[in-house]
Motif scaffolding. Structure first.
Motif, PDB file in Angstrom:
ATOM      1  N   HIS A  29       0.854  -1.187   0.000  1.00 42.51           N
ATOM      2  CA  HIS A  29       0.000   0.000   0.000  1.00 42.51           C
ATOM      3  C   HIS A  29       0.890   1.238   0.000  1.00 42.51           C
ATOM      4  CE1 HIS A  29      -3.055   2.909   1.210  1.00 42.51           C
ATOM      5  NE2 HIS A  29      -3.982   1.981   1.011  1.00 42.51           N
ATOM      6  N   THR A  30       0.458   2.283  -0.685  1.00 42.53           N
ATOM      7  CA  THR A  30       1.288   3.492  -0.781  1.00 42.53           C
ATOM      8  C   THR A  30       1.502   4.158   0.577  1.00 42.53           C
ATOM      9  OG1 THR A  30      -0.723   4.679  -1.474  1.00 42.53           O
ATOM     10  CG2 THR A  30       0.819   4.008  -3.193  1.00 42.53           C
ATOM     11  N   PHE A  31       0.595   3.955   1.544  1.00 41.18           N
ATOM     12  CA  PHE A  31       0.814   4.506   2.886  1.00 41.18           C
ATOM     13  C   PHE A  31       2.039   3.867   3.534  1.00 41.18           C
ATOM     14  CE2 PHE A  31      -3.853   5.854   3.908  1.00 41.18           C
ATOM     15  CZ  PHE A  31      -3.800   6.734   2.836  1.00 41.18           C
ATOM     16  N   GLU A  32       2.189   2.558   3.326  1.00 35.14           N
ATOM     17  CA  GLU A  32       3.348   1.856   3.880  1.00 35.14           C
ATOM     18  C   GLU A  32       4.626   2.277   3.159  1.00 35.14           C
ATOM     19  OE1 GLU A  32       4.817  -2.729   4.849  1.00 35.14           O
ATOM     20  OE2 GLU A  32       2.811  -2.355   4.036  1.00 35.14           O
ATOM     21  N   ILE A  33       4.526   2.486   1.843  1.00 34.02           N
ATOM     22  CA  ILE A  33       5.686   2.957   1.090  1.00 34.02           C
ATOM     23  C   ILE A  33       6.135   4.315   1.604  1.00 34.02           C
ATOM     24  CG2 ILE A  33       6.531   3.598  -1.202  1.00 34.02           C
ATOM     25  CD1 ILE A  33       4.436   1.657  -2.354  1.00 34.02           C
ATOM     26  N   ALA A  34       5.173   5.181   1.952  1.00 33.16           N
ATOM     27  CA  ALA A  34       5.518   6.498   2.490  1.00 33.16           C
ATOM     28  C   ALA A  34       6.310   6.361   3.789  1.00 33.16           C
ATOM     29  CB  ALA A  34       4.251   7.316   2.730  1.00 33.16           C
ATOM     30  N   PHE A  35       5.912   5.409   4.647  1.00 37.27           N
ATOM     31  CA  PHE A  35       6.660   5.198   5.887  1.00 37.27           C
ATOM     32  C   PHE A  35       8.090   4.770   5.595  1.00 37.27           C
ATOM     33  CE2 PHE A  35       8.345   1.902   8.729  1.00 37.27           C
ATOM     34  CZ  PHE A  35       8.638   2.689   9.832  1.00 37.27           C
ATOM     35  N   PHE A  36       8.263   3.785   4.705  1.00 36.59           N
ATOM     36  CA  PHE A  36       9.611   3.309   4.404  1.00 36.59           C
ATOM     37  C   PHE A  36      10.442   4.396   3.718  1.00 36.59           C
ATOM     38  CE2 PHE A  36       7.808  -1.068   4.797  1.00 36.59           C
ATOM     39  CZ  PHE A  36       8.705  -1.528   5.745  1.00 36.59           C
ATOM     40  N   ARG A  37       9.806   5.207   2.883  1.00 41.19           N
ATOM     41  CA  ARG A  37      10.527   6.310   2.264  1.00 41.19           C
ATOM     42  C   ARG A  37      11.081   7.236   3.334  1.00 41.19           C
ATOM     43  NH1 ARG A  37      12.298  10.766   2.201  1.00 41.19           N
ATOM     44  NH2 ARG A  37      11.991  12.462   0.732  1.00 41.19           N
ATOM     45  N   ASN A  38      10.279   7.518   4.365  1.00 41.74           N
ATOM     46  CA  ASN A  38      10.723   8.410   5.433  1.00 41.74           C
ATOM     47  C   ASN A  38      11.751   7.745   6.350  1.00 41.74           C
ATOM     48  OD1 ASN A  38       9.007  10.550   4.627  1.00 41.74           O
ATOM     49  ND2 ASN A  38       7.290   9.590   5.662  1.00 41.74           N
ATOM     50  N   PHE A  39      11.543   6.461   6.651  1.00 38.61           N
ATOM     51  CA  PHE A  39      12.462   5.750   7.531  1.00 38.61           C
ATOM     52  C   PHE A  39      13.860   5.662   6.921  1.00 38.61           C
ATOM     53  CE2 PHE A  39      14.499   1.782   8.912  1.00 38.61           C
ATOM     54  CZ  PHE A  39      14.583   2.015  10.276  1.00 38.61           C
ATOM     55  N   PHE A  40      13.937   5.191   5.686  1.00 36.38           N
ATOM     56  CA  PHE A  40      15.246   5.075   5.041  1.00 36.38           C
ATOM     57  C   PHE A  40      15.780   6.447   4.647  1.00 36.38           C
ATOM     58  CE2 PHE A  40      13.569   0.733   4.357  1.00 36.38           C
ATOM     59  CZ  PHE A  40      14.593   0.033   4.998  1.00 36.38           C
ATOM     60  N   GLY A  41      14.880   7.399   4.413  1.00 34.53           N
ATOM     61  CA  GLY A  41      15.325   8.770   4.172  1.00 34.53           C
ATOM     62  C   GLY A  41      15.980   9.368   5.401  1.00 34.53           C
ATOM     63  N   LEU A  42      15.448   9.043   6.591  1.00 36.77           N
ATOM     64  CA  LEU A  42      16.051   9.521   7.830  1.00 36.77           C
ATOM     65  C   LEU A  42      17.443   8.929   8.014  1.00 36.77           C
ATOM     66  CD1 LEU A  42      15.928  11.050  10.516  1.00 36.77           C
ATOM     67  CD2 LEU A  42      14.762   9.061  11.507  1.00 36.77           C
ATOM     68  N   LEU A  43      17.592   7.636   7.726  1.00 36.64           N
ATOM     69  CA  LEU A  43      18.912   7.014   7.824  1.00 36.64           C
ATOM     70  C   LEU A  43      19.908   7.704   6.885  1.00 36.64           C
ATOM     71  CD1 LEU A  43      18.059   3.192   7.991  1.00 36.64           C
ATOM     72  CD2 LEU A  43      18.488   4.786   9.875  1.00 36.64           C
ATOM     73  N   ALA A  44      19.423   8.084   5.694  1.00 38.41           N
ATOM     74  CA  ALA A  44      20.297   8.769   4.747  1.00 38.41           C
ATOM     75  C   ALA A  44      20.664  10.171   5.219  1.00 38.41           C
ATOM     76  CB  ALA A  44      19.612   8.845   3.373  1.00 38.41           C
ATOM     77  N   ALA A  45      19.794  10.772   6.056  1.00 35.87           N
ATOM     78  CA  ALA A  45      20.038  12.142   6.532  1.00 35.87           C
ATOM     79  C   ALA A  45      20.860  12.187   7.817  1.00 35.87           C
ATOM     80  CB  ALA A  45      18.703  12.863   6.754  1.00 35.87           C
ATOM     81  N   LEU A  46      20.994  11.060   8.516  1.00 34.89           N
ATOM     82  CA  LEU A  46      21.709  11.050   9.794  1.00 34.89           C
ATOM     83  C   LEU A  46      23.149  11.554   9.703  1.00 34.89           C
ATOM     84  CD1 LEU A  46      20.436   7.793  11.563  1.00 34.89           C
ATOM     85  CD2 LEU A  46      19.915  10.185  12.112  1.00 34.89           C
ATOM     86  N   PRO A  47      23.883  11.314   8.605  1.00 35.46           N
ATOM     87  CA  PRO A  47      25.237  11.886   8.522  1.00 35.46           C
ATOM     88  C   PRO A  47      25.277  13.403   8.682  1.00 35.46           C
ATOM     89  CG  PRO A  47      24.967  10.199   6.851  1.00 35.46           C
ATOM     90  CD  PRO A  47      23.625  10.399   7.489  1.00 35.46           C
ATOM     91  N   LEU A  48      24.153  14.073   8.426  1.00 34.24           N
ATOM     92  CA  LEU A  48      24.108  15.524   8.627  1.00 34.24           C
ATOM     93  C   LEU A  48      24.257  15.874  10.102  1.00 34.24           C
ATOM     94  CD1 LEU A  48      21.191  16.546   6.205  1.00 34.24           C
ATOM     95  CD2 LEU A  48      23.657  16.842   5.844  1.00 34.24           C
TER      96      LEU A  48
END
Length: 295
Positions: A29-48
């Motif tokens: 479901h696209t709602f679940e995809i939105a969660f994973f997009r944000n979760f893995f996006g946060l991991l990608a942003a942590l180096p900041l």
């Protein structure tokens, strides 16, 4: 040139994010995809955080971040639903109506003066939206209104970012936005939860990495270059997505979507140009006034 290359890179990453979302939507479901997009996006942003240090997160604007993210997550859920259920070119074309709504919101919420020529461009842009949506015809889909709703909510987010950026650095906005979106998107995702299987993990990870990477390049491009010069580059997302939609999903770009997209993109380009001209004129007048002796 550096700003142009950053914007081109941002555009390509956002286009790849759209493709990853569509591929994942075949199983999730696209709602679940939105969660994973944000979760893995946060991991990608942590180096900041590591780059700037924990003290970088101190802010007095947390309530504004919270409101911006609440509106933003609603926009994201609507936008992801549109990507998963509409032809890709149509979903992306309608997302470009956001600057039209931003012009209206800036006048209503910020008291910005919008003159006749920009209002005319806004009206022309909405004619483009009508060409794509085609209400009252056999080509009309109620799902297209979800894409328009996503653009409307995104315009409110853009106004909030404009207000936040007056006192908050771009990297802090990226970190807080992504961090708050994770729990906010988890709530609707739990209602439709199914664990990803196999290659679907690749698509949801890619959506997060591409989305955050595109956001980072976008903020840096706008800091280096003028919006009027960079906005046309961002329109390259449409042909990229249209080509992948044809190759991967056998989707064709119908003439109504193409015509509407061209009208919307033309209106956006003119609005960006006029805003840049007025900004330069205001800066020039301010510099001239400051240079007058005795004043």
């Amino acid at each position: 040139m550096r700003a142009a290359l950053l914007m081109l890179g941002s555009t390509a990453l956002f286009a790849l994010m759209v493709i990853a979302i569509r591929l994942a939507s075949a199983s999730l479901h696209t709602f679940e995809i939105a969660f994973f997009r944000n979760f893995f996006g946060l991991l990608a942003a942590l180096p900041l955080v590591w780059r700037h240090g924990p003290g970088f997160l101190r802010t007095t604007q947390f309530p504004r971040y919270l409101f911006r993210c609440l509106v933003g997550i609603c926009s994201m859920l609507a936008g992801f639903w549109a990507i998963g259920h509409l032809p890709l070119a149509q979903a992306v074309s309608l997302s470009y109506s956001t600057p039209l709504f931003v012009t209206i919101a800036a006048a209503a919420m910020l008291g910005e003066q919008v003159r006749a020529r920009r209002w005319a461009a806004v009206v022309a842009g909405f004619v483009g939206v009508l060409l794509i949506v085609r209400p009252g015809t056999s080509g009309f889909s109620t799902g297209s209104l979800v894409a328009v709703l996503a653009a409307l909510l995104s315009s409110i987010v853009a106004i909030q970012i404009k207000q936040l950026s007056a006192s908050e650095p771009a990297d802090r906005i990226v970190i807080y936005t992504t961090a708050l979106w994770v729990p906010m998107s988890l709530v609707p995702a739990l209602g439709v939860w199914v664990w990803p299987q196999g290659i679907v993990w690749l698509w949801v990870v890619a959506a997060g990495v591409f989305g955050t990477g595109g956001h980072m390049l976008w903020t840096r491009a706008l800091k280096l270059g003028e919006v009027s010069a960079l906005t046309p580059i961002s329109f390259m997302q449409l042909p990229i997505v249209a080509v992948f939609g044809w190759l991967l999903f056998d989707e064709s770009l119908d003439r109504w979507t193409l015509a509407g997209a061209l009208v919307i993109l033309g209106a956006n380009a003119y609005i960006a140009h006029r805003e840049a001209v007025l900004a330069r004129r205001a800066a020039s007048e301010g510099a001239g006034a400051a240079a007058k002796p005795g004043e």
